[in-house]
Design a protein around this motif. Structure first.
Motif, PDB file in Angstrom:
ATOM      1  N   CYS A  11       0.831  -1.205   0.000  1.00 42.17           N
ATOM      2  CA  CYS A  11       0.000   0.000   0.000  1.00 42.17           C
ATOM      3  C   CYS A  11       0.869   1.259   0.000  1.00 42.17           C
ATOM      4  O   CYS A  11       0.614   2.199  -0.757  1.00 42.17           O
ATOM      5  CB  CYS A  11      -0.938  -0.012   1.201  1.00 42.17           C
ATOM      6  N   LEU A  12       1.897   1.271   0.823  1.00 42.93           N
ATOM      7  CA  LEU A  12       2.805   2.410   0.855  1.00 42.93           C
ATOM      8  C   LEU A  12       3.531   2.544  -0.483  1.00 42.93           C
ATOM      9  O   LEU A  12       3.725   3.659  -0.986  1.00 42.93           O
ATOM     10  CB  LEU A  12       3.809   2.280   2.002  1.00 42.93           C
ATOM     11  N   TRP A  13       3.917   1.420  -1.078  1.00 46.47           N
ATOM     12  CA  TRP A  13       4.556   1.437  -2.393  1.00 46.47           C
ATOM     13  C   TRP A  13       3.646   2.102  -3.424  1.00 46.47           C
ATOM     14  O   TRP A  13       4.091   2.934  -4.219  1.00 46.47           O
ATOM     15  CB  TRP A  13       4.929   0.020  -2.836  1.00 46.47           C
ATOM     16  N   LEU A  14       2.362   1.740  -3.403  1.00 45.36           N
ATOM     17  CA  LEU A  14       1.398   2.354  -4.324  1.00 45.36           C
ATOM     18  C   LEU A  14       1.316   3.861  -4.113  1.00 45.36           C
ATOM     19  O   LEU A  14       1.349   4.637  -5.070  1.00 45.36           O
ATOM     20  CB  LEU A  14       0.012   1.743  -4.141  1.00 45.36           C
ATOM     21  N   GLU A  15       1.195   4.270  -2.860  1.00 47.53           N
ATOM     22  CA  GLU A  15       1.077   5.697  -2.543  1.00 47.53           C
ATOM     23  C   GLU A  15       2.309   6.464  -3.006  1.00 47.53           C
ATOM     24  O   GLU A  15       2.189   7.536  -3.612  1.00 47.53           O
ATOM     25  CB  GLU A  15       0.863   5.887  -1.044  1.00 47.53           C
ATOM     26  N   GLU A  36       4.829  -4.678 -13.857  1.00 43.97           N
ATOM     27  CA  GLU A  36       4.143  -5.905 -13.426  1.00 43.97           C
ATOM     28  C   GLU A  36       2.724  -5.600 -12.942  1.00 43.97           C
ATOM     29  O   GLU A  36       1.775  -6.310 -13.285  1.00 43.97           O
ATOM     30  CB  GLU A  36       4.941  -6.574 -12.303  1.00 43.97           C
ATOM     31  N   GLU A  37       2.565  -4.537 -12.184  1.00 47.10           N
ATOM     32  CA  GLU A  37       1.249  -4.170 -11.664  1.00 47.10           C
ATOM     33  C   GLU A  37       0.295  -3.769 -12.790  1.00 47.10           C
ATOM     34  O   GLU A  37      -0.878  -4.143 -12.781  1.00 47.10           O
ATOM     35  CB  GLU A  37       1.357  -3.039 -10.641  1.00 47.10           C
ATOM     36  N   ILE A  38       0.792  -3.020 -13.750  1.00 49.00           N
ATOM     37  CA  ILE A  38      -0.058  -2.602 -14.864  1.00 49.00           C
ATOM     38  C   ILE A  38      -0.479  -3.815 -15.683  1.00 49.00           C
ATOM     39  O   ILE A  38      -1.644  -3.932 -16.079  1.00 49.00           O
ATOM     40  CB  ILE A  38       0.659  -1.543 -15.726  1.00 49.00           C
ATOM     41  N   GLU A  39       0.447  -4.733 -15.923  1.00 47.43           N
ATOM     42  CA  GLU A  39       0.098  -5.962 -16.640  1.00 47.43           C
ATOM     43  C   GLU A  39      -0.943  -6.766 -15.871  1.00 47.43           C
ATOM     44  O   GLU A  39      -1.908  -7.278 -16.454  1.00 47.43           O
ATOM     45  CB  GLU A  39       1.345  -6.819 -16.880  1.00 47.43           C
TER      46      GLU A  39
END
Length: 103
Positions: A11-15, A36-39
């Motif tokens: 979550c912190l990584w996303l923020e 990787e997240e977008i894929e």
């Protein structure tokens, strides 16, 4: 940004990733995990389309071939999953091509 933050606190990584993007600090991005997240987002959308389609198809078949067991529940499920597919196609029209491929 530390690359290992992705593994320690998602979550912190996303923020932090969103903040870096907003600020245009692209050289500080964790590019490999961002890719990787977008894929994964695309894969998730395709899985949702496939799942909604399977449920819709099963209930349509049940409704047609088991008339003695018809229920409002089946109709409700049919309408709900049609609506979900319509919403997915409205948000991402390219998913309709995927749907046709899966069908």
């Amino acid at each position: 940004m530390k690359t290992n933050l992705y593994d320690k606190d998602y979550c912190l990584w996303l923020e932090e990733t969103v903040q870096l993007l907003r600020e245009g600090r692209l050289t500080e991005l964790d590019i490999s995990n961002l890719i990787e997240e977008i894929e994964d987002m695309g894969i998730s959308q395709k899985k949702a389309v496939k799942s909604n389609f399977k449920i819709l198809l099963c209930h349509l078949l049940k409704y047609k071939y088991q008339p003695e067991k018809r229920s409002r529940s089946w109709l409700s499920t049919i309408f709900e999953h049609r609506d979900r597919l319509d919403d997915d196609f409205a948000d991402s029209p390219s998913l309709k091509l995927y749907f046709e491929e899966v069908f």
